[in-house]
Design an enzyme around this catalytic site. Structure first.
Site: not given
Ligand code: 13P
Length: 255
Positions: A13-15, A98, A100, A170, A176, A216, A237-238
């Site tokens: 998930n590149w956000k 999500h 966020e 999640e 994050g 994470s 994510g990251g």
């Molecule tokens: P991180 O892997 O950066 O913690 O993000 C997880 C995430 O929100 C994937 O959708």
């Protein structure tokens, strides 16, 4: 072992990261590293990157996903993107609900439900995200929160359609933050999600649904998390923004 019934799904998930040219470069880097993957490999990218992403992954085993979709087919919804637009451009998966979006953009279980049904109706696969806040975990209401989200997000989704849904667990406190849930914590909630799905549908249906962990997840902890019976994949994510790290997570799912 019911886990063998399910295909592992590793999705980035590149956000709000990567311009179209950067997306092309990253996918070009990732493709050869994941070409022998047993897992389904997906990159969920910003809307404006989708066209170039679909073009770049042509002939590879990488699938492209979007990070949201509106529930109406078309109309006066300035700034929104429909499932038909996504389908025509080559998207196969859509991240929905999500944390966020729930936290910053007013997403509710009701709107996640509308989006989920629209995505399924378009023949796309939703990745429906659920997860508890730190305060909710500390108050010992994780299971109530997760059950409520699963029940409301999937309200009215048939047993046939739900087989095309991927659930991503999640925990919000792990996103994050560098604070990963332990493999035991992830397994406990993913198993609870499967029990909830079995009650809503049937054991057979629940056993067929892929449940991912996200928060994470990285190249160092993926193998342990993915080794758990009810953790069928990852939403990353990251670490999905770094080709070698993402590829290492994909390899951990092969093991
Ligand atoms: P991180 O892997 O950066 O913690 O993000 C997880 C995430 O929100 C994937 O959708």
């Amino acid at each position: 072992m019911n886990k063998t019934l399910r295909k592992a799904v590793i999705a980035g998930n590149w956000k709000m990261n990567k311009t179209p040219s950067e997306a092309k470069a990253l996918l070009t880097e990732i493709a050869p590293l994941v070409k022998d993957a047993e897992a389904e490999v997906i990159a969920c990218v910003p809307y404006v990157d989708i066209a170039v992403a679909v073009e770049t992954v042509k002939g590879t085993n990488i699938k492209i996903g979007a990070e949201n979709a509106h529930w109406e087919e078309k109309g006066a919804f300035t700034g929104e993107i429909s499932t038909g637009m996504l389908k025509e451009i080559g998207v196969e998966y859509v991240v929905l609900g999500h944390s966020e979006r729930r936290q910053y953009f007013g997403e509710t279980d009701e709107t996640v439900n509308l989006r989920t049904k629209a995505v399924l109706a378009a023949g796309l696969k939703p990745i429906v995200c659920v997860g508890e806040l730190l305060k909710e975990r500390e108050t010992n209401i994780t299971q109530e929160v997760i059950a409520r989200q699963i029940k409301l997000d999937l309200l009215g989704v048939s047993a046939e359609d739900v087989k095309n849904v991927v659930i991503a667990y999640e925990p919000v406190w792990a996103i994050g933050t560098g604070k990963t849930a332990t493999a035991e914590q992830a397994e406990e909630v993913c198993a609870f999600i499967r029990e909830t799905l079995a009650k809503l549908y049937s054991k057979e249906v629940a056993d067929s649904i892929t449940i991912q962990y996200g928060g994470s997840m990285n190249d160092g902890n993926a193998a342990e998390l993915l080794g758990k019976e009810n953790v069928d994949g990852g939403l990353i994510g990251g670490a999905s923004l770094v080709a070698e790290k993402f590829a290492a997570i994909v390899s951990a799912a092969n093991a």
